[in-house]
Design a protein around this motif. Structure first.
Motif, PDB file in Angstrom:
ATOM      1  N   ALA A 135      -3.512   4.940 -10.536  1.00  0.00           N
ATOM      2  CA  ALA A 135      -4.309   5.610  -9.502  1.00  0.00           C
ATOM      3  C   ALA A 135      -4.355   4.772  -8.232  1.00  0.00           C
ATOM      4  N   LEU A 136      -4.545   3.468  -8.376  1.00  0.00           N
ATOM      5  CA  LEU A 136      -4.576   2.596  -7.204  1.00  0.00           C
ATOM      6  C   LEU A 136      -3.216   2.539  -6.518  1.00  0.00           C
ATOM      7  N   GLY A 137      -2.164   2.510  -7.296  1.00  0.00           N
ATOM      8  CA  GLY A 137      -0.823   2.480  -6.713  1.00  0.00           C
ATOM      9  C   GLY A 137      -0.513   3.733  -5.918  1.00  0.00           C
ATOM     10  N   TYR A 138      -0.811   4.892  -6.499  1.00  0.00           N
ATOM     11  CA  TYR A 138      -0.586   6.150  -5.786  1.00  0.00           C
ATOM     12  C   TYR A 138      -1.480   6.236  -4.540  1.00  0.00           C
ATOM     13  N   ALA A 139      -2.721   5.836  -4.691  1.00  0.00           N
ATOM     14  CA  ALA A 139      -3.648   5.895  -3.556  1.00  0.00           C
ATOM     15  C   ALA A 139      -3.189   4.971  -2.428  1.00  0.00           C
ATOM     16  N   ASP A 140      -2.711   3.800  -2.787  1.00  0.00           N
ATOM     17  CA  ASP A 140      -2.221   2.873  -1.760  1.00  0.00           C
ATOM     18  C   ASP A 140      -1.045   3.483  -1.010  1.00  0.00           C
ATOM     19  N   ARG A 141      -0.112   4.092  -1.723  1.00  0.00           N
ATOM     20  CA  ARG A 141       1.054   4.708  -1.064  1.00  0.00           C
ATOM     21  C   ARG A 141       0.605   5.786  -0.086  1.00  0.00           C
ATOM     22  N   LEU A 142      -0.367   6.601  -0.480  1.00  0.00           N
ATOM     23  CA  LEU A 142      -0.819   7.676   0.398  1.00  0.00           C
ATOM     24  C   LEU A 142      -1.542   7.150   1.638  1.00  0.00           C
ATOM     25  N   THR A 143      -2.333   6.098   1.473  1.00  0.00           N
ATOM     26  CA  THR A 143      -3.054   5.570   2.636  1.00  0.00           C
ATOM     27  C   THR A 143      -2.153   4.712   3.515  1.00  0.00           C
ATOM     28  N   GLN A 144      -1.066   4.203   2.957  1.00  0.00           N
ATOM     29  CA  GLN A 144      -0.138   3.427   3.779  1.00  0.00           C
ATOM     30  C   GLN A 144       0.683   4.308   4.717  1.00  0.00           C
ATOM     31  N   LEU A 145       0.760   5.589   4.416  1.00  0.00           N
ATOM     32  CA  LEU A 145       1.519   6.494   5.279  1.00  0.00           C
ATOM     33  C   LEU A 145       0.977   6.500   6.714  1.00  0.00           C
ATOM     34  N   PRO A 146      -0.316   6.779   6.932  1.00  0.00           N
ATOM     35  CA  PRO A 146      -0.785   6.739   8.326  1.00  0.00           C
ATOM     36  C   PRO A 146      -0.784   5.328   8.906  1.00  0.00           C
ATOM     37  N   VAL A 147      -1.035   4.334   8.067  1.00  0.00           N
ATOM     38  CA  VAL A 147      -1.004   2.953   8.579  1.00  0.00           C
ATOM     39  C   VAL A 147       0.408   2.615   9.028  1.00  0.00           C
ATOM     40  N   GLY A 148       1.391   3.005   8.244  1.00  0.00           N
ATOM     41  CA  GLY A 148       2.772   2.712   8.595  1.00  0.00           C
ATOM     42  C   GLY A 148       3.236   3.483   9.814  1.00  0.00           C
ATOM     43  N   ILE A 149       2.923   4.755   9.842  1.00  0.00           N
ATOM     44  CA  ILE A 149       3.386   5.577  10.961  1.00  0.00           C
ATOM     45  C   ILE A 149       2.660   5.205  12.248  1.00  0.00           C
ATOM     46  N   VAL A 150       1.341   5.186  12.194  1.00  0.00           N
ATOM     47  CA  VAL A 150       0.553   4.950  13.403  1.00  0.00           C
ATOM     48  C   VAL A 150       0.471   3.455  13.728  1.00  0.00           C
ATOM     49  N   GLY A 151       0.060   2.659  12.743  1.00  0.00           N
ATOM     50  CA  GLY A 151      -0.164   1.237  12.997  1.00  0.00           C
ATOM     51  C   GLY A 151       1.085   0.479  13.383  1.00  0.00           C
ATOM     52  N   LEU A 152       2.143   0.649  12.606  1.00  0.00           N
ATOM     53  CA  LEU A 152       3.375  -0.076  12.913  1.00  0.00           C
ATOM     54  C   LEU A 152       3.991   0.399  14.219  1.00  0.00           C
ATOM     55  N   ALA A 153       3.979   1.710  14.451  1.00  0.00           N
ATOM     56  CA  ALA A 153       4.527   2.223  15.710  1.00  0.00           C
ATOM     57  C   ALA A 153       3.732   1.696  16.895  1.00  0.00           C
ATOM     58  N   LEU A 154       2.427   1.685  16.747  1.00  0.00           N
ATOM     59  CA  LEU A 154       1.580   1.185  17.828  1.00  0.00           C
ATOM     60  C   LEU A 154       1.830  -0.299  18.072  1.00  0.00           C
ATOM     61  N   GLY A 155       1.868  -1.073  16.996  1.00  0.00           N
ATOM     62  CA  GLY A 155       2.127  -2.504  17.143  1.00  0.00           C
ATOM     63  C   GLY A 155       3.484  -2.781  17.766  1.00  0.00           C
ATOM     64  N   MET A 156       4.493  -2.015  17.351  1.00  0.00           N
ATOM     65  CA  MET A 156       5.837  -2.210  17.901  1.00  0.00           C
ATOM     66  C   MET A 156       5.906  -1.802  19.367  1.00  0.00           C
ATOM     67  N   ALA A 157       5.154  -0.796  19.746  1.00  0.00           N
ATOM     68  CA  ALA A 157       5.141  -0.372  21.141  1.00  0.00           C
ATOM     69  C   ALA A 157       4.363  -1.356  22.011  1.00  0.00           C
ATOM     70  N   LEU A 158       3.294  -1.906  21.460  1.00  0.00           N
ATOM     71  CA  LEU A 158       2.460  -2.826  22.233  1.00  0.00           C
ATOM     72  C   LEU A 158       3.089  -4.197  22.427  1.00  0.00           C
ATOM     73  N   LEU A 159       3.735  -4.721  21.392  1.00  0.00           N
ATOM     74  CA  LEU A 159       4.195  -6.108  21.423  1.00  0.00           C
ATOM     75  C   LEU A 159       5.059  -6.454  22.630  1.00  0.00           C
ATOM     76  N   PRO A 160       6.121  -5.720  22.925  1.00  0.00           N
ATOM     77  CA  PRO A 160       6.926  -6.119  24.083  1.00  0.00           C
ATOM     78  C   PRO A 160       6.172  -5.995  25.408  1.00  0.00           C
ATOM     79  N   ARG A 161       5.354  -4.965  25.491  1.00  0.00           N
ATOM     80  CA  ARG A 161       4.579  -4.777  26.729  1.00  0.00           C
ATOM     81  C   ARG A 161       3.585  -5.919  26.909  1.00  0.00           C
ATOM     82  N   LEU A 162       2.869  -6.261  25.851  1.00  0.00           N
ATOM     83  CA  LEU A 162       1.902  -7.351  25.922  1.00  0.00           C
ATOM     84  C   LEU A 162       2.587  -8.692  26.157  1.00  0.00           C
ATOM     85  N   ALA A 163       3.723  -8.891  25.514  1.00  0.00           N
ATOM     86  CA  ALA A 163       4.459 -10.153  25.706  1.00  0.00           C
ATOM     87  C   ALA A 163       4.882 -10.305  27.163  1.00  0.00           C
TER      88      ALA A 163
END
Length: 173
Positions: free
Chosen positions: A38-66
């Motif tokens: 249950a924890l494994g499946y739940a983690d995969r489902l919650t990582q979807l928005p973190v991966g899509i939104v969080g990683l994309a946001l971090g990747m977009a911000l990093l070069p601009r901030l640098a």
């Protein structure tokens, strides 16, 4: 040499979520049958928005901030960071609410078949709803980490990662 020196702390700071998940799984292995799955499946489902939104946001911000940090534009850096935080919350909060409200139907549609019963779905959906509470923070961490990395500050994310792992151990045990 600078790359080699920053590789370990940077990898640990970014990878602490996986360390925390491993600790959670070890603790869940002491619980009734099905808790680890249950924890494994739940983690995969919650990582979807973190991966899509969080990683994309971090990747977009990093070069601009640098670029802003390298040019010494402190006001521009603050403005860009503020916009990144607002974007993280503006996208992370609705994702969390959606996961909490729709955990049951999402889990049932994706997993209920064969040996995966409605009771298994209920346990997994409860875990999804619990994990979803942390989605805005996880997305926000990606934006804030980009700000630290843009300033060559690996210590702050490392300290935050270590504090998170320690809290996870204390709370989980």
């Amino acid at each position: 040499r600078r790359l080699a020196a920053g590789l370990g702390p940077g990898a640990l700071a970014v990878g602490v979520g996986q360390i925390n998940l491993t600790v959670g799984m070890a603790i869940a292995s002491l619980a009734p049958t099905g808790a680890v799955a249950a924890l494994g499946y739940a983690d995969r489902l919650t990582q979807l928005p973190v991966g899509i939104v969080g990683l994309a946001l971090g990747m977009a911000l990093l070069p601009r901030l640098a670029g802003l940090g390298a040019s010494g534009d402190a006001d521009g850096f603050k403005t860009e960071m503020r916009q990144g935080v607002l974007a993280a919350l503006g996208l992370g909060l609705p994702a969390a609410v959606g996961l909490i409200l729709l955990a049951d139907p999402i889990v049932q549609v994706l997993f209920v078949r064969g040996a995966f019963t409605l009771e298994d779905a209920r346990l997994t959906a409860d875990a999804v709803a619990a994990f979803a509470i942390g989605v805005p923070a996880a997305v926000l961490v990606k934006a804030l980490a980009a700000g630290c990395f843009a300033r060559n500050d690996l210590r702050t994310p490392l300290r935050a990662a270590l504090a998170s792992a320690a809290a996870n151990l204390l709370i989980g045990s």
